[in-house]
Design an enzyme around this catalytic site. Structure first.
Site, PDB file in Angstrom:
ATOM      1  N   GLY A   1      -4.281   1.381  14.465  1.00  9.29           N
ATOM      2  CA  GLY A   1      -4.355   1.461  12.590  1.00  9.29           C
ATOM      3  C   GLY A   1      -4.010   2.525  12.669  1.00  9.29           C
ATOM      4  N   GLN A   2      -4.909   3.437  12.338  1.00  9.09           N
ATOM      5  CA  GLN A   2      -4.988   4.633  11.800  1.00  9.09           C
ATOM      6  C   GLN A   2      -3.608   5.532  11.814  1.00  9.09           C
ATOM      7  OE1 GLN A   2      -9.338   6.076  11.019  1.00  9.09           O
ATOM      8  NE2 GLN A   2      -9.027   5.816  12.732  1.00  9.09           N
TER       9      GLN A   2
ATOM     10  N   LYS B   1       0.962  -1.139  -0.097  1.00  8.77           N
ATOM     11  CA  LYS B   1       0.182  -0.427  -0.394  1.00  8.77           C
ATOM     12  C   LYS B   1       1.012   0.604  -0.114  1.00  8.77           C
ATOM     13  CE  LYS B   1      -2.728  -0.989   3.674  1.00  8.77           C
ATOM     14  NZ  LYS B   1      -1.330  -1.674   3.895  1.00  8.77           N
TER      15      LYS B   1
ATOM     16  N   MET C   1      -7.594  -5.256  16.888  1.00  8.55           N
ATOM     17  CA  MET C   1      -9.020  -4.758  16.934  1.00  8.55           C
ATOM     18  C   MET C   1      -9.725  -5.749  18.073  1.00  8.55           C
ATOM     19  SD  MET C   1     -10.247  -2.209  16.455  1.00  8.55           S
ATOM     20  CE  MET C   1      -8.202  -1.943  17.005  1.00  8.55           C
TER      21      MET C   1
HETATM   22  N1  LIG Z   1     -17.321  -4.664   9.705  1.00 10.14           N
HETATM   23  C1  LIG Z   1     -16.550  -3.158  10.053  1.00 10.14           C
HETATM   24  N2  LIG Z   1     -16.876  -2.625  10.313  1.00 10.14           N
HETATM   25  C2  LIG Z   1     -15.693  -1.512  10.877  1.00 10.14           C
HETATM   26  C3  LIG Z   1     -14.077  -2.382  12.067  1.00 10.14           C
HETATM   27  C4  LIG Z   1     -13.633  -3.858  11.599  1.00 10.14           C
HETATM   28  O1  LIG Z   1     -13.266  -4.580  11.491  1.00 10.14           O
HETATM   29  N3  LIG Z   1     -14.672  -4.498  10.884  1.00 10.14           N
HETATM   30  N4  LIG Z   1     -13.348  -1.352  11.539  1.00 10.14           N
HETATM   31  C5  LIG Z   1     -13.915  -0.123  11.956  1.00 10.14           C
HETATM   32  C6  LIG Z   1     -12.537   0.442  12.309  1.00 10.14           C
HETATM   33  S1  LIG Z   1     -10.960  -0.188  13.434  1.00 10.14           S
HETATM   34  C7  LIG Z   1     -12.096   1.842  11.821  1.00 10.14           C
HETATM   35  S2  LIG Z   1     -11.116   2.630  11.730  1.00 10.14           S
HETATM   36  C8  LIG Z   1     -13.036   2.394  10.638  1.00 10.14           C
HETATM   37  C9  LIG Z   1     -12.270   3.214   9.389  1.00 10.14           C
HETATM   38  O2  LIG Z   1     -13.178   3.581   8.237  1.00 10.14           O
HETATM   39  P1  LIG Z   1     -13.866   5.040   7.952  1.00 10.14           P
HETATM   40  O3  LIG Z   1     -12.644   5.385   8.348  1.00 10.14           O
HETATM   41  O4  LIG Z   1     -15.228   5.156   7.795  1.00 10.14           O
HETATM   42  O5  LIG Z   1     -13.435   4.152   6.706  1.00 10.14           O
HETATM   43  P2  LIG Z   1     -12.390   5.108   5.254  1.00 10.14           P
HETATM   44  O6  LIG Z   1     -11.945   4.024   4.457  1.00 10.14           O
HETATM   45  O7  LIG Z   1     -11.109   4.972   5.758  1.00 10.14           O
HETATM   46  O8  LIG Z   1     -12.881   6.491   5.752  1.00 10.14           O
HETATM   47  C10 LIG Z   1     -11.989   7.229   5.228  1.00 10.14           C
HETATM   48  C11 LIG Z   1     -12.427   8.301   3.806  1.00 10.14           C
HETATM   49  O9  LIG Z   1     -11.553   9.468   4.073  1.00 10.14           O
HETATM   50  C12 LIG Z   1     -11.685  10.139   2.159  1.00 10.14           C
HETATM   51  N5  LIG Z   1     -10.337  10.595   3.198  1.00 10.14           N
HETATM   52  C13 LIG Z   1      -9.426   9.874   2.813  1.00 10.14           C
HETATM   53  N6  LIG Z   1      -8.358  11.090   2.581  1.00 10.14           N
HETATM   54  C14 LIG Z   1      -8.758  12.100   2.495  1.00 10.14           C
HETATM   55  C15 LIG Z   1      -8.753  13.971   3.400  1.00 10.14           C
HETATM   56  O10 LIG Z   1      -7.713  14.559   3.648  1.00 10.14           O
HETATM   57  N7  LIG Z   1      -9.800  14.544   3.448  1.00 10.14           N
HETATM   58  C16 LIG Z   1     -11.062  14.301   4.159  1.00 10.14           C
HETATM   59  N8  LIG Z   1     -12.192  14.885   4.022  1.00 10.14           N
HETATM   60  N9  LIG Z   1     -11.210  12.774   3.110  1.00 10.14           N
HETATM   61  C17 LIG Z   1     -10.718  12.503   2.937  1.00 10.14           C
HETATM   62  C18 LIG Z   1     -11.342   8.503   1.818  1.00 10.14           C
HETATM   63  O11 LIG Z   1     -11.551   8.173   0.365  1.00 10.14           O
HETATM   64  C19 LIG Z   1     -12.694   8.039   3.122  1.00 10.14           C
HETATM   65  O12 LIG Z   1     -13.613   7.804   1.822  1.00 10.14           O
HETATM   66  O13 LIG Z   1     -13.574   1.128   9.940  1.00 10.14           O
HETATM   67  C20 LIG Z   1     -14.676   0.785  11.184  1.00 10.14           C
HETATM   68  N10 LIG Z   1     -15.534  -0.579  11.084  1.00 10.14           N
HETATM   69  N1  LIG Z   2      -3.713  -3.376   4.816  1.00 11.52           N
HETATM   70  C1  LIG Z   2      -4.233  -2.494   6.019  1.00 11.52           C
HETATM   71  N2  LIG Z   2      -3.658  -2.415   7.304  1.00 11.52           N
HETATM   72  C2  LIG Z   2      -4.932  -1.915   8.092  1.00 11.52           C
HETATM   73  C3  LIG Z   2      -5.878  -1.832   7.622  1.00 11.52           C
HETATM   74  C4  LIG Z   2      -6.665  -1.629   6.669  1.00 11.52           C
HETATM   75  O1  LIG Z   2      -8.041  -1.193   6.561  1.00 11.52           O
HETATM   76  N3  LIG Z   2      -6.411  -2.416   5.916  1.00 11.52           N
HETATM   77  N4  LIG Z   2      -6.295  -1.065   9.378  1.00 11.52           N
HETATM   78  C5  LIG Z   2      -5.709  -0.407  10.593  1.00 11.52           C
HETATM   79  C6  LIG Z   2      -7.097   0.049  11.099  1.00 11.52           C
HETATM   80  S1  LIG Z   2      -7.666   1.558  11.691  1.00 11.52           S
HETATM   81  C7  LIG Z   2      -6.724  -0.452  12.886  1.00 11.52           C
HETATM   82  S2  LIG Z   2      -7.348  -0.523  13.473  1.00 11.52           S
HETATM   83  C8  LIG Z   2      -6.098  -2.325  12.495  1.00 11.52           C
HETATM   84  C9  LIG Z   2      -6.049  -3.345  12.704  1.00 11.52           C
HETATM   85  O2  LIG Z   2      -5.750  -4.253  12.526  1.00 11.52           O
HETATM   86  P1  LIG Z   2      -6.569  -5.860  13.309  1.00 11.52           P
HETATM   87  O3  LIG Z   2      -6.801  -6.101  14.909  1.00 11.52           O
HETATM   88  O4  LIG Z   2      -4.673  -6.838  13.411  1.00 11.52           O
HETATM   89  O5  LIG Z   2      -7.114  -6.292  11.932  1.00 11.52           O
HETATM   90  P2  LIG Z   2      -8.504  -6.606  11.904  1.00 11.52           P
HETATM   91  O6  LIG Z   2      -8.642  -7.775  10.802  1.00 11.52           O
HETATM   92  O7  LIG Z   2      -8.896  -5.863  12.442  1.00 11.52           O
HETATM   93  O8  LIG Z   2      -8.470  -7.729  13.113  1.00 11.52           O
HETATM   94  C10 LIG Z   2      -8.940  -9.086  13.195  1.00 11.52           C
HETATM   95  C11 LIG Z   2      -9.019 -10.101  14.240  1.00 11.52           C
HETATM   96  O9  LIG Z   2      -9.310 -10.175  15.253  1.00 11.52           O
HETATM   97  C12 LIG Z   2      -8.853 -11.147  16.012  1.00 11.52           C
HETATM   98  N5  LIG Z   2     -10.031 -11.199  16.586  1.00 11.52           N
HETATM   99  C13 LIG Z   2     -11.912 -11.899  16.742  1.00 11.52           C
HETATM  100  N6  LIG Z   2     -12.642 -12.292  17.875  1.00 11.52           N
HETATM  101  C14 LIG Z   2     -11.711 -12.414  19.016  1.00 11.52           C
HETATM  102  C15 LIG Z   2     -11.825 -12.276  20.650  1.00 11.52           C
HETATM  103  O10 LIG Z   2     -12.642 -12.044  20.830  1.00 11.52           O
HETATM  104  N7  LIG Z   2     -10.610 -11.573  21.024  1.00 11.52           N
HETATM  105  C16 LIG Z   2      -9.366 -11.573  20.442  1.00 11.52           C
HETATM  106  N8  LIG Z   2      -8.798 -11.474  21.421  1.00 11.52           N
HETATM  107  N9  LIG Z   2      -9.752 -11.202  18.919  1.00 11.52           N
HETATM  108  C17 LIG Z   2     -10.421 -11.272  18.502  1.00 11.52           C
HETATM  109  C18 LIG Z   2      -9.242 -12.790  15.229  1.00 11.52           C
HETATM  110  O11 LIG Z   2      -8.056 -12.865  15.256  1.00 11.52           O
HETATM  111  C19 LIG Z   2      -8.235 -11.929  14.026  1.00 11.52           C
HETATM  112  O12 LIG Z   2      -7.915 -12.237  12.966  1.00 11.52           O
HETATM  113  O13 LIG Z   2      -5.611  -1.993  10.952  1.00 11.52           O
HETATM  114  C20 LIG Z   2      -4.637  -0.888  11.027  1.00 11.52           C
HETATM  115  N10 LIG Z   2      -3.967  -1.983   9.616  1.00 11.52           N
HETATM  116  S1  SF4 Z   3       2.351   3.171   7.060  1.00  9.95           S
HETATM  117 FE1  SF4 Z   3       1.612   1.512   7.240  1.00  9.95          FE
HETATM  118  S2  SF4 Z   3       0.703   1.104   5.425  1.00  9.95           S
HETATM  119 FE2  SF4 Z   3       2.147   2.240   5.001  1.00  9.95          FE
HETATM  120  S3  SF4 Z   3       3.824   1.611   4.666  1.00  9.95           S
HETATM  121 FE3  SF4 Z   3       3.593   1.215   6.226  1.00  9.95          FE
HETATM  122  S4  SF4 Z   3       3.471  -0.840   6.906  1.00  9.95           S
HETATM  123 FE4  SF4 Z   3       2.239  -0.039   4.838  1.00  9.95          FE
HETATM  124 MO   LIG Z   4      -8.940   1.400  13.290  1.00 12.38          MO
END
Ligand SMILES: Nc1nc2c(c(=O)[nH]1)N[C@H]1C(S)=C(S)[C@@H](COP(=O)(O)OP(=O)(O)OC[C@H]3O[C@@H](n4cnc5c(=O)[nH]c(N)nc54)[C@H](O)[C@@H]3O)O[C@H]1N2
Ligand SMILES: Nc1nc2c(c(=O)[nH]1)N[C@H]1C(S)=C(S)[C@@H](COP(=O)(O)OP(=O)(O)OC[C@H]3O[C@@H](n4cnc5c(=O)[nH]c(N)nc54)[C@H](O)[C@@H]3O)O[C@H]1N2
Ligand code: SF4
Ligand SMILES: [Mo]
Length: 799
Positions: A384-385, A88, A347
């Site tokens: 994550g973010q 990425k 997460m």
């Molecule tokens: N089913 C499921 N849902 C989840 C989760 C999950 O594990 N499972 N995880 C949750 C978690 S941990 C997270 S962090 C959230 C993330 O969820 P979101 O924050 O809703 O996801 P993103 O795709 O990061 O959305 C960012 C948006 O900002 C836009 N963007 C990019 N750069 C800019 C900028 O500079 N300015 C503006 N205004 N917009 C911009 C992108 O195009 C995108 O539409 O999702 C949550 N939802």
């Molecule tokens: N490529 C990529 N990288 C990312 C992101 C992305 O969108 N794409 N998003 C970023 C963001 S905002 C976040 S928050 C992170 C998320 O990063 P992670 O938390 O590492 O990833 P997820 O896929 O959300 O989590 C999935 C895991 O949840 C665990 N799980 C399910 N149930 C349970 C439970 O009951 N207890 C425990 N302890 N574990 C459980 C499972 O083992 C599963 O593999 O990734 C960050 N990095």
């Molecule tokens: S900050 Fe995360 S997404 Fe960007 S290069 Fe490093 S590991 Fe990859």
């Molecule tokens: Mo997140």
């Protein structure tokens, strides 16, 4: 270009070419694709920036030519990534060049989004806010830059006296925050990534860093190629790419991680292997009170001992599915003071109906065993973010927080902020605002039925795809005529679909920025290219809106001396009208806001580095203090005398923000509790959701990069081959997954990248054509209010 730069560039171009070769076959995915033409190598201007994606916080070099990004390289001077990037990261520049970038404000008229001027757009918003300032809510992001979050925070809390501001980070690290705060009295990890270079054992507690923090994970695994031993223990609910590198894979029944952690604590006490000295000197014991609040109640060591006593390996084995041997192994590991243990989580632990509890228990086992406060011994939650730490947590853009780790509910904290902001006494509202789930519930409920949020401003997040239980928390807005949704984004999304007003945003290096990563590292960058059309900076939108409110006479838009809240002067003392876009670049607005914010970070010893120091480096880890020589020094381990400048000499370890005021951390007991929606006869599967390597969250950016979209074009449901066979579904065939909230169709993948055990399903959420959040649960941790996306009950059938 210097020799070194040139060599580095050629090396990286070769790598980039290798990844684009795969993309020549690209199926551009569902979105208008970006331009994949290869740049010429000559005449590039290079500058530095943090990667825009994950919380790892790699630093990249951006090569610009003719006003466009032409090359991306890993920054060789960056301590985090040492010249490397993940897939990425190498494509981060391309996210700016999707063919359907938003370039003009759009207002919905008779159902159609129609171009309007910026002035008209902001006038409309200001008029609605003036009618009822308390019914306005700001929904932001852990992808907000620090100045963007700070401006939004100031507009709401210092200006409108309205605390209805919360970020998507509530869905992400809210439980980590409550875990840290209730344990140490202050948020964010004590350790840093340096612990991964020093530890003997890494435990992943249900996270998948091989895909989600890839460069951090490769930094760890690279130690093996240097001949070092690092043992990886993966404790998860499904096999992932991380599992492939693990020495031990411990698969547990979802939700029973609470019992596993308590079982470790029980063994430490029963075997007498806990660290008596550490506990006596540095810790207290604590448990939940009846209100189940953040601070709980003090308990004695004997009470604690009794509470964990029932979590024997035998009992917990039955509950969790781990073997007695595996549980004993964990108990012995923590009981050995000689091995250095770093725990990582994300997460799986945070998105948990007992997320705060699970965070506390991980700190507890590290504290109880003394695996804390020396290099390699650290309980570290990964964010994550890219700026969940820097913006959401440090600037405090949460409905209950003030900048620098302070709280709206605490009078001294409000007074402190009123002083720094030069506000009249009592301006800051003492009542916390609505957290994310409640905010959206109020927005999607008719006003007559108590839905008292009528205008929502969304920046840098895509709630129409990422909120749980989408029908209830987002789609129900449809048909509510008096509700007004404003979305600022770079692209059309599932959120702009229901928006009444869409604002085109400048993205990443189209603007200045500051992010704070997972290890307390603050990183800065300068604008390098122009945004397309009339797209503008989010921070400008917020300040221009504030100015519209000022022009309409909103009293909150003035400080104690009658000056505008965002008041800046030039060298001659003249006010700079930077709310007028023609003057926006008359000053560096980022520097001005960041330096105004910086003193807020001192009270809780989160001292972030000066802007000008950040501009010179690839980031600095707070607390950053000035040395006698005038240089700035960062901190690798907080609370430990060997490194933390705020620990008094001779103390060894000092938890100087202790909630009990005695410099001690709290070792919590929290019981195992079953999940509120466990599988049953009607819905026999666990449904877990999450992510994949190639895509960022809702896919709005990465699905527009052909290389990434081609590598992972559609979402899918991972299930066990035996479950698929039993349901009469073959690999690749579409199935219907349903939960108590809805159903969706999706292809099945058996023996795919991730492999869930029997009785469970995993679905990633990046694909806007297959909205898994129609199915997920909005039940949340009672303390952190973070919803559980990792578990709910589901069933599956062929289409
Ligand atoms: N089913 C499921 N849902 C989840 C989760 C999950 O594990 N499972 N995880 C949750 C978690 S941990 C997270 S962090 C959230 C993330 O969820 P979101 O924050 O809703 O996801 P993103 O795709 O990061 O959305 C960012 C948006 O900002 C836009 N963007 C990019 N750069 C800019 C900028 O500079 N300015 C503006 N205004 N917009 C911009 C992108 O195009 C995108 O539409 O999702 C949550 N939802
Ligand atoms: N490529 C990529 N990288 C990312 C992101 C992305 O969108 N794409 N998003 C970023 C963001 S905002 C976040 S928050 C992170 C998320 O990063 P992670 O938390 O590492 O990833 P997820 O896929 O959300 O989590 C999935 C895991 O949840 C665990 N799980 C399910 N149930 C349970 C439970 O009951 N207890 C425990 N302890 N574990 C459980 C499972 O083992 C599963 O593999 O990734 C960050 N990095
Ligand atoms: S900050 Fe995360 S997404 Fe960007 S290069 Fe490093 S590991 Fe990859
Ligand atoms: Mo997140």
């Amino acid at each position: 270009m210097s020799q070194l730069e040139r060599r580095q560039f050629l090396k990286l171009s070769a790598l980039a070419a290798a990844t684009t070769a795969a993309a020549a076959r690209a199926n551009p995915g569902s979105h208008p694709a970006t331009d994949t033409a290869q740049p010429s190598l000559a005449d590039l201007t290079w500058d530095k920036a943090p990667c825009r994606f994950c919380g790892t916080g790699c630093h990249v070099k951006v090569g610009v030519k003719n006003g466009k990004i032409a090359a991306i390289a890993g920054h060789e001077k960056a301590a985090v990534n040492q010249g490397l990037l993940c897939v990425k990261g190498y494509h981060v520049g391309a996210i700016l060049y999707g063919k359907d970038r938003l370039t003009t404000p759009l207002l919905r008229k008779n159902g159609e989004l129609t171009p309007v001027s910026w002035d008209e757009a902001l006038d409309l918003m200001a008029d609605r806010i003036m009618q009822d300032p308390a019914g306005f809510a700001f929904y932001g992001s852990g992808q907000w830059t620090v100045p963007e979050g700070y401006a939004a925070q100031k507009l709401m809390k210092a200006g409108l006296s309205n605390n209805h501001i919360d970020p998507n980070a509530r869905l992400c690290m809210a439980s980590a925050v409550t875990g840290y705060v209730s344990t140490y009295g202050v948020d964010e990890p004590a350790g840093t990534y340096d612990d991964l270079d020093a530890c003997d054992v890494v435990i992943c507690w249900g996270n998948n860093p091989a895909e989600m923090h890839p460069i951090l994970f490769s930094r760890l695994m690279d130690r093996r190629s240097r001949g070092e031993t690092v043992r990886l223990i993966d404790i998860g609910t499904r096999r992932t790419r991380t599992t492939e590198f693990a020495d031990d894979y411990l698969e547990f029944r979802p939700q029973t991680d609470l019992a596993i952690a308590n079982c470790i604590a029980n063994q430490l006490i029963a075997n007498g292997t806990f660290s008596k000295e550490y506990v006596e000197k540095f810790c207290n014991f604590r448990g939940d009170n009846e209100e189940l609040d953040l601070m709980g109640k003090q308990i004695t060591f004997d009470e604690y001992k009794e509470l964990v006593a029932s979590y024997t390996p035998e009992a917990v084995s039955k509950l969790s599915g781990l073997s007695v041997d595996q549980l004993t192994m964990l108990g012995e590991l923590f009981g050995d003071p000689e091995v250095k243990i770093t725990s990582l989580w994300c997460m799986g632990v945070n998105q948990h109906t007992r997320g705060t509890a699970m965070n506390r228990l991980l700190h507890a086992i590290h504290l109880l065993s003394g695996h804390f406060g020396t290099p390699g011994n650290a309980p570290t939650s990964l964010t994550g973010q890219p700026s969940a730490c820097g913006t959401a947590r440090e600037v405090g853009t949460l409905c209950h927080a003030l900048p620098g780790g302070l709280l709206v509910a605490k009078e001294p904290d409000r007074k402190h902020c009123e002083k720094l902001w030069n506000l009249p006494d009592g301006r800051i509202n003492p009542k916390p605002g609505y957290h994310t789930v409640l905010m959206w519930e109020k927005f999607c409920t008719p006003t007559a039925e108590g839905g008292d949020i009528h205008t929502m401003f969304v920046q840098v997040t895509n709630p129409g795809q990422s909120l749980p239980h989408l029908q209830k928390l987002f789609r129900n807005k449809e048909g509510l005529e008096d509700k007004f949704l404003v979305v600022s984004d770079g692209y059309p999304t599932a959120s702009t679909e229901l928006a009444d007003l869409v604002l085109p945003a400048a993205m990443w290096v189209e603007k200045n920025g500051v992010f704070g990563n997972s290890e307390r590292r603050t990183q800065q960058w300068f604008k390098m290219v122009d945004p397309p059309g009339e797209a503008r900076e989010d921070v400008w939108m917020t300040i221009a809106l504030a100015r519209k409110l000022y022009d309409r006479g909103h009293p909150g838009m003035k400080d104690k001396d009658g000056e505008f809240l965002f008041h800046a002067v030039d060298d001659a003392g003249q006010e700079i009208p930077f709310w007028d876009y023609a003057h926006f670049r008359d000053i560096n607005v980022d520097r001005y806001l960041y330096e105004e914010y910086r003193p807020f970070t001192h009270k809780k010893h989160k001292n972030v580095a000066p802007y000008d120091e950040l501009a010179k480096t690839q980031g600095l880890r707070w607390p950053v203090v000035q040395t006698d020589k005038g240089t700035w020094r960062e901190t690798r381990f907080r609370f430990a005398e060997f490194d933390d400048p705020f620990v008094e000499k001779g103390r060894g370890i000092q938890f100087y923000h202790s909630t009990t005021g005695d410099d001690r951390a709290q070792i919590w007991f929290c019981p195992y509790e079953p999940h509120p929606e466990e599988p049953d006869d009607e819905f026999p599967f666990w449904l877990c959701t999450g992510r994949v390597l190639e895509h960022w969250h809702t896919g709005t950016m990465t699905m527009r990069v052909p290389q990434l979209a081609n590598a992972m074009p559609d979402a899918y449901a991972e299930i066990h081959p035996d479950d698929a066979a039993a349901a009469g579904i073959s690999n690749g065939q579409r199935c219907v997954i349903s939960t108590r909230r809805g159903e969706m169709e999706i292809p099945v993948w058996t023996n795919g990248r991730g492999r869930p055990p029997r009785g469970s399903i995993f679905v990633p959420f990046f694909d806007e054509r297959q909205l898994i959040n129609v199915l997920t649960l909005d039940a949340h941790c009672p303390i952190s209010k973070e919803p559980d996306y990792k578990k709910c009950a589901a069933r599956i059938r062929p289409v």
